[in-house]
Write an enzyme that holds these catalytic residues in place. Structure first.
Site, mmCIF file in Angstrom:
data_model
loop_
_atom_site.group_PDB
_atom_site.id
_atom_site.type_symbol
_atom_site.label_atom_id
_atom_site.label_comp_id
_atom_site.label_asym_id
_atom_site.label_seq_id
_atom_site.Cartn_x
_atom_site.Cartn_y
_atom_site.Cartn_z
ATOM 1 N N CYS A 19 0.834 -1.207 0.000
ATOM 2 C CA CYS A 19 0.000 0.000 0.000
ATOM 3 C C CYS A 19 0.868 1.256 0.000
ATOM 4 O O CYS A 19 0.358 2.370 0.115
ATOM 5 C CB CYS A 19 -0.959 -0.005 1.199
ATOM 6 S SG CYS A 19 -0.111 -0.119 2.788
ATOM 7 N N GLU B 43 -1.917 1.301 -4.598
ATOM 8 C CA GLU B 43 -1.756 -0.088 -4.151
ATOM 9 C C GLU B 43 -1.072 -0.820 -5.305
ATOM 10 O O GLU B 43 -1.487 -0.666 -6.460
ATOM 11 C CB GLU B 43 -3.135 -0.700 -3.880
ATOM 12 C CG GLU B 43 -3.091 -2.033 -3.181
ATOM 13 C CD GLU B 43 -3.245 -1.922 -1.658
ATOM 14 O OE1 GLU B 43 -3.135 -2.966 -1.007
ATOM 15 O OE2 GLU B 43 -3.461 -0.811 -1.147
#
Length: 364
Positions: A322, A356
């Protein structure tokens, strides 16, 4: 809230693609696979502060720069179900003094399977009178067609009228996976993109030999979907509610080759390196596993140096990140021994800088 810049979505995603391509260029990454998001109503969770003004109150958020509150009546980022619940809930709360008094926050957790949790947070003690009013509120919402759980929270108090979870049904590759999602525990915020991440991960690990080790497995989101590609899966997770949800999900999805250990990644690294013995590992024969693939989806800080060294011992590494900057820090070491076979961008957070990403690494 202002309308989302939907007409700019493709342009903004192209910018992210360019940015991530540039970040991964020093590691000779192949061309990125890009997975887009629904342009609105993509977020399955939302949290709002409650602003009281005279006899009225409404949802607000604070501007990150100025810290000024702004009123939220519609929230196009959040799922359609959250928006419908926001419209239905506030008029009902306003009718009950006990429900609105000292209410300071409302959290929503929704699913693609049309279930929702509403958490009401208070600066007061919740008593039996509050509970009776909350039961009546839930009945009214159910009569309006909502499949809803109501939770009351106050200092050192948590009251569930029924349960503190909802069961998501996520379609992936024509198959439906059941995922129990617990209130106040981590779940993937963008369900549609989560399905695409699982699809990509299944695709990368197709035709795998041996076993899979997963660190930071949460509620089993990835390990349950990936179990089909491996002989056995061994997964670790430290948070008790996530482990309990994962055990439910294993049973609900009829997975018989996945075992979860309640440990942090750091503890597991110490156990694997023979640095410490853990009671939690009693009865588990780590030597029986032939894990030549490892899967990691670490927090924003990335992998600590010891875990990077542990990960390097595996022939194949599936890494979901992330934070592309900490991913690149880890790749400085990982790419000394491995090459990037596949790379992907998943647009979990449209209209923001957040990216992401995923990389599939094979030993050189």
């Amino acid at each position: 809230m202002q309308a989302l810049p939907i007409e700019k979505y493709d342009e903004l995603l192209a910018e992210k693609r360019q940015k991530l391509t540039a970040l991964l260029a020093p590691f000779n990454a192949p061309e990125l696979a890009v997975f887009d998001s629904p342009k609105q109503h993509y977020r399955m969770r939302a949290e709002f502060r409650v602003w009281h003004q005279d006899d009225d109150f409404y949802h607000i958020m604070f501007d990150r720069q100025t810290r000024k509150p702004y009123r939220i009546d519609h929230f196009p980022i959040a799922s359609q179900l959250i928006n419908e619940m926001m419209q239905a809930l506030l008029p009902l709360l306003k009718q009950q003094t006990i429900l609105k008094h000292r209410l300071f926050q409302i959290d929503y957790l929704s699913t693609l399977s049309n279930k929702i949790i509403v958490s009401l947070l208070y600066h007061k003690v919740l008593d039996e009178q509050w509970q009776q009013a909350a039961v009546a509120l839930r009945q009214t919402l159910q009569q309006q067609g909502f499949d809803v759980q109501i939770i009351g929270r106050a200092s050192k108090q948590k009251i569930c009228l029924d349960q503190d979870y909802v069961d998501e049904i996520l379609p992936v590759n024509g198959k439906e996976y059941i995922y129990r999602q617990v209130e106040n525990s981590f779940t993937q915020p963008n369900a549609v993109v989560n399905g695409k991440m699982l699809q990509w991960a299944i695709d990368c690990t197709q035709n795998s030999q041996g076993d899979l080790l997963e660190l930071y497995c949460g509620n089993g989101n990835f390990s349950i979907a990936l179990a089909q590609n491996f002989r056995n899966v061994l997964a670790t997770e430290i948070a008790k509610p996530s482990v309990a949800a994962a055990q439910f999900n294993i049973a609900a999805n009829h997975i018989d080759n996945l075992q979860i250990i309640r440990m942090s990644a750091e503890e597991f690294t110490q156990a694997m390196n023979g640095m410490r013995a853990f009671n939690r590992l009693k009865g588990i024969d780590l030597q029986a596993y032939d894990c030549n693939t490892i899967f990691v989806d670490p927090p924003r800080a990335g992998l600590d140096p010891d875990t990077v060294k542990l990960v390097q011992q595996y022939d194949r590494i599936l890494y979901i990140s992330c934070n592309p900057y900490t991913l690149c820090d880890n790749l400085q070491t990982l790419c000394q021994t491995h090459r990037i076979e596949r790379a992907a961008l998943f647009d979990q957070f449209p209209y923001t800088e957040h990216m992401e990403s995923g990389v599939w690494l094979i030993r050189k």
